[in-house]
Design a protein around this motif. Structure first.
Motif, PDB file in Angstrom:
ATOM      1  N   LEU A 186     -63.212   5.193  87.272  1.00 33.21           N
ATOM      2  CA  LEU A 186     -63.571   6.608  87.455  1.00 33.21           C
ATOM      3  C   LEU A 186     -63.635   7.327  86.111  1.00 33.21           C
ATOM      4  O   LEU A 186     -64.509   8.175  85.889  1.00 33.21           O
ATOM      5  CB  LEU A 186     -62.556   7.285  88.376  1.00 33.21           C
ATOM      6  N   LEU A 187     -62.693   6.990  85.226  1.00 34.82           N
ATOM      7  CA  LEU A 187     -62.671   7.620  83.910  1.00 34.82           C
ATOM      8  C   LEU A 187     -63.944   7.309  83.134  1.00 34.82           C
ATOM      9  O   LEU A 187     -64.532   8.200  82.497  1.00 34.82           O
ATOM     10  CB  LEU A 187     -61.450   7.127  83.127  1.00 34.82           C
ATOM     11  N   VAL A 188     -64.386   6.061  83.200  1.00 40.71           N
ATOM     12  CA  VAL A 188     -65.558   5.652  82.432  1.00 40.71           C
ATOM     13  C   VAL A 188     -66.844   6.192  83.036  1.00 40.71           C
ATOM     14  O   VAL A 188     -67.743   6.659  82.321  1.00 40.71           O
ATOM     15  CB  VAL A 188     -65.607   4.111  82.334  1.00 40.71           C
ATOM     16  N   THR A 192     -66.721  13.210  81.530  1.00 40.67           N
ATOM     17  CA  THR A 192     -67.367  13.440  80.233  1.00 40.67           C
ATOM     18  C   THR A 192     -66.736  12.569  79.160  1.00 40.67           C
ATOM     19  O   THR A 192     -67.429  12.038  78.280  1.00 40.67           O
ATOM     20  CB  THR A 192     -67.250  14.917  79.844  1.00 40.67           C
ATOM     21  N   PHE A 193     -65.423  12.406  79.254  1.00 40.39           N
ATOM     22  CA  PHE A 193     -64.720  11.564  78.282  1.00 40.39           C
ATOM     23  C   PHE A 193     -65.275  10.140  78.295  1.00 40.39           C
ATOM     24  O   PHE A 193     -65.488   9.528  77.238  1.00 40.39           O
ATOM     25  CB  PHE A 193     -63.225  11.546  78.596  1.00 40.39           C
ATOM     26  N   GLY A 194     -65.514   9.600  79.496  1.00 37.82           N
ATOM     27  CA  GLY A 194     -66.045   8.251  79.590  1.00 37.82           C
ATOM     28  C   GLY A 194     -67.419   8.124  78.969  1.00 37.82           C
ATOM     29  O   GLY A 194     -67.720   7.143  78.273  1.00 37.82           O
ATOM     30  N   ARG A 195     -68.261   9.115  79.200  1.00 37.93           N
ATOM     31  CA  ARG A 195     -69.604   9.075  78.606  1.00 37.93           C
ATOM     32  C   ARG A 195     -69.536   9.207  77.082  1.00 37.93           C
ATOM     33  O   ARG A 195     -70.309   8.579  76.358  1.00 37.93           O
ATOM     34  CB  ARG A 195     -70.468  10.179  79.210  1.00 37.93           C
ATOM     35  N   LEU A 209     -72.926  13.258  64.592  1.00 32.83           N
ATOM     36  CA  LEU A 209     -73.966  14.232  64.280  1.00 32.83           C
ATOM     37  C   LEU A 209     -74.328  15.074  65.505  1.00 32.83           C
ATOM     38  O   LEU A 209     -74.751  16.228  65.361  1.00 32.83           O
ATOM     39  CB  LEU A 209     -75.215  13.511  63.755  1.00 32.83           C
ATOM     40  N   ALA A 210     -74.150  14.498  66.694  1.00 34.54           N
ATOM     41  CA  ALA A 210     -74.452  15.227  67.923  1.00 34.54           C
ATOM     42  C   ALA A 210     -73.334  16.194  68.322  1.00 34.54           C
ATOM     43  O   ALA A 210     -73.476  16.918  69.303  1.00 34.54           O
ATOM     44  CB  ALA A 210     -74.712  14.249  69.057  1.00 34.54           C
ATOM     45  N   GLY A 211     -72.244  16.189  67.574  1.00 31.30           N
ATOM     46  CA  GLY A 211     -71.165  17.126  67.837  1.00 31.30           C
ATOM     47  C   GLY A 211     -70.106  16.624  68.797  1.00 31.30           C
ATOM     48  O   GLY A 211     -69.262  17.417  69.261  1.00 31.30           O
ATOM     49  N   LEU A 212     -70.108  15.332  69.106  1.00 29.06           N
ATOM     50  CA  LEU A 212     -69.085  14.799  70.003  1.00 29.06           C
ATOM     51  C   LEU A 212     -67.738  14.736  69.273  1.00 29.06           C
ATOM     52  O   LEU A 212     -67.691  14.484  68.060  1.00 29.06           O
ATOM     53  CB  LEU A 212     -69.480  13.399  70.487  1.00 29.06           C
ATOM     54  N   PRO A 213     -66.628  14.932  70.004  1.00 30.03           N
ATOM     55  CA  PRO A 213     -65.292  14.888  69.375  1.00 30.03           C
ATOM     56  C   PRO A 213     -64.855  13.445  69.128  1.00 30.03           C
ATOM     57  O   PRO A 213     -63.978  12.910  69.818  1.00 30.03           O
ATOM     58  CB  PRO A 213     -64.408  15.571  70.416  1.00 30.03           C
ATOM     59  N   VAL A 214     -65.453  12.820  68.143  1.00 24.43           N
ATOM     60  CA  VAL A 214     -65.249  11.397  67.913  1.00 24.43           C
ATOM     61  C   VAL A 214     -63.784  11.082  67.646  1.00 24.43           C
ATOM     62  O   VAL A 214     -63.213  10.157  68.246  1.00 24.43           O
ATOM     63  CB  VAL A 214     -66.123  10.920  66.733  1.00 24.43           C
ATOM     64  N   ARG A 215     -63.154  11.831  66.770  1.00 21.93           N
ATOM     65  CA  ARG A 215     -61.757  11.542  66.423  1.00 21.93           C
ATOM     66  C   ARG A 215     -60.834  11.686  67.623  1.00 21.93           C
ATOM     67  O   ARG A 215     -59.959  10.840  67.860  1.00 21.93           O
ATOM     68  CB  ARG A 215     -61.312  12.472  65.289  1.00 21.93           C
ATOM     69  N   ARG A 216     -61.024  12.745  68.370  1.00 17.64           N
ATOM     70  CA  ARG A 216     -60.159  12.979  69.532  1.00 17.64           C
ATOM     71  C   ARG A 216     -60.321  11.874  70.570  1.00 17.64           C
ATOM     72  O   ARG A 216     -59.339  11.396  71.152  1.00 17.64           O
ATOM     73  CB  ARG A 216     -60.481  14.331  70.157  1.00 17.64           C
ATOM     74  N   VAL A 217     -61.552  11.464  70.798  1.00 15.06           N
ATOM     75  CA  VAL A 217     -61.804  10.405  71.772  1.00 15.06           C
ATOM     76  C   VAL A 217     -61.175   9.093  71.318  1.00 15.06           C
ATOM     77  O   VAL A 217     -60.543   8.379  72.116  1.00 15.06           O
ATOM     78  CB  VAL A 217     -63.317  10.227  72.006  1.00 15.06           C
ATOM     79  N   LEU A 218     -61.322   8.758  70.045  1.00 18.03           N
ATOM     80  CA  LEU A 218     -60.754   7.510  69.538  1.00 18.03           C
ATOM     81  C   LEU A 218     -59.237   7.496  69.659  1.00 18.03           C
ATOM     82  O   LEU A 218     -58.648   6.501  70.111  1.00 18.03           O
ATOM     83  CB  LEU A 218     -61.164   7.305  68.082  1.00 18.03           C
TER      84      LEU A 218
END
Length: 322
Positions: A186-188, A192-195, A209-218
């Motif tokens: 379900l998470l994946v 939004t986090f999964g995507r 570059l698209a503005g995704l929270p890369v660090r937070r997600v990692l």
């Protein structure tokens, strides 16, 4: 009328067949293995044997689910085995306050370990294999310092029940592993986090570059991996009725990576196959069980597993190329 000549499969047909094999091969292999094992051993389908297999695969599956999330970001977490050892050393310290609190504290320790690894990867930009390798070595040492040189017996009925009781004929550990698999899927697929996770694994630079929270997600991904590893550690302690950080969790990181890769999640990231990971964990467990039950030497068992891993990695690379 001229008879129609038989035509060999064209490139498109072969490509389609290859995609089908890569997508559903692990399920077909699991089904074939199940049928063969049942045919060779009449007791394979007995309730007792099924329970044993579920007990043994549950911790590996739980760890593999966290590993699948990490690999989906084009990373790897080699510290999960050491996190299991740390959880095994922490749980007995707090059993006097009740098993739920002891397990909760172990989960918090797993989250902290994951946060440290995630911070090293996301903020310090250390390669995941290097960051988690250092954690693997350090956490194992900390666990052994906390627990001591010898294994400690565990007698708390609550924790022992977690590792040995069942519901509707299915071990509690298997129910927990199944619930973790459903929540991970379900998470994946539904959040939004999964995507974001999948997008980052597919192309981290473009995601940034698209503005995704890369660090937070990692960081979050590694935290989840640490929590799941700690949960598996608590279950292993309950099932074995002892805390032995020197041996518990050994090679678990390799088992988890194997389950993920065999299940079809590419090491290059950009995809997380939760159901495939479940099938991969079951497949590897059954391979080991069947060979062991037929008195095949451990060396040959390891060779078979190595061949399966190589084939799975090759298929994963082909999938990424196509």
């Amino acid at each position: 009328m001229t008879p129609t000549a038989w035509a060999a499969p064209g490139p498109l047909d072969r490509a389609r067949l290859t995609r089908l094999l890569q997508s559903y091969g692990v399920y077909a292999a699991l089904l074939v293995l199940f049928v063969v094992a049942a045919a060779l051993d009449g007791s394979f389908l007995s309730a007792g044997n099924v329970r044993i297999q579920l007990f043994q695969v549950a911790p590996t599956l739980i760890v593999a689910l966290g590993m699948a999330l990490v690999i989906g970001t084009e990373g790897v977490d080699l510290s999960v085995g050491a996190v299991i050892a740390l959880a095994a050393s922490v749980v007995p310290l707090y059993l006097g306050y009740g098993a739920p609190l002891a397990v909760l504290i172990a989960l918090v320790c797993g989250a902290v370990c994951g946060a440290v690894g995630g911070t090293m990867v996301a903020l310090a930009r250390i390669q995941p294999i290097v960051a988690t390798l250092s954690l693997m070595i350090g956490l194992r040492g900390v666990a052994e310092l906390i627990n001591g040189d010898s294994a400690k017996p565990v007698t708390d009925t609550g924790l022992l029940g977690l590792g040995s009781n069942g519901f509707a004929g299915v071990p509690v550990m298997a129910w927990i592993a199944g619930a973790c698999a459903v929540l991970t899927a379900l998470l994946v697929r539904r959040t939004t986090f999964g995507r974001q996770l999948v997008a980052i694994g597919d192309n981290r630079r473009a995601s940034r570059l698209a503005g995704l929270p890369v660090r937070r997600v990692l960081v979050t991904v590694y935290v989840l991996s640490g929590v799941l590893a700690a949960l598996a550690g608590a279950m292993i302690v309950g099932h074995g009725a002892e805390a032995d950080p020197a041996n518990q969790g050994l090679n678990m990181e390799l088992n988890a990576i194997t389950a993920v890769v065999v299940g079809g999640t590419p090491l290059t990231g950009g995809r997380v196959r939760v159901l495939g990971t479940v099938a991969g964990a079951l497949f590897m467990q059954l391979i080991t069980a069947v060979l062991t039950q037929h008195n095949v030497h451990t060396s040959y068992t390891q060779l078979v597993e190595a061949v399966i891993i190589c084939f799975a990695v090759y298929a994963s690379q082909e999938r990424g190329t196509r």
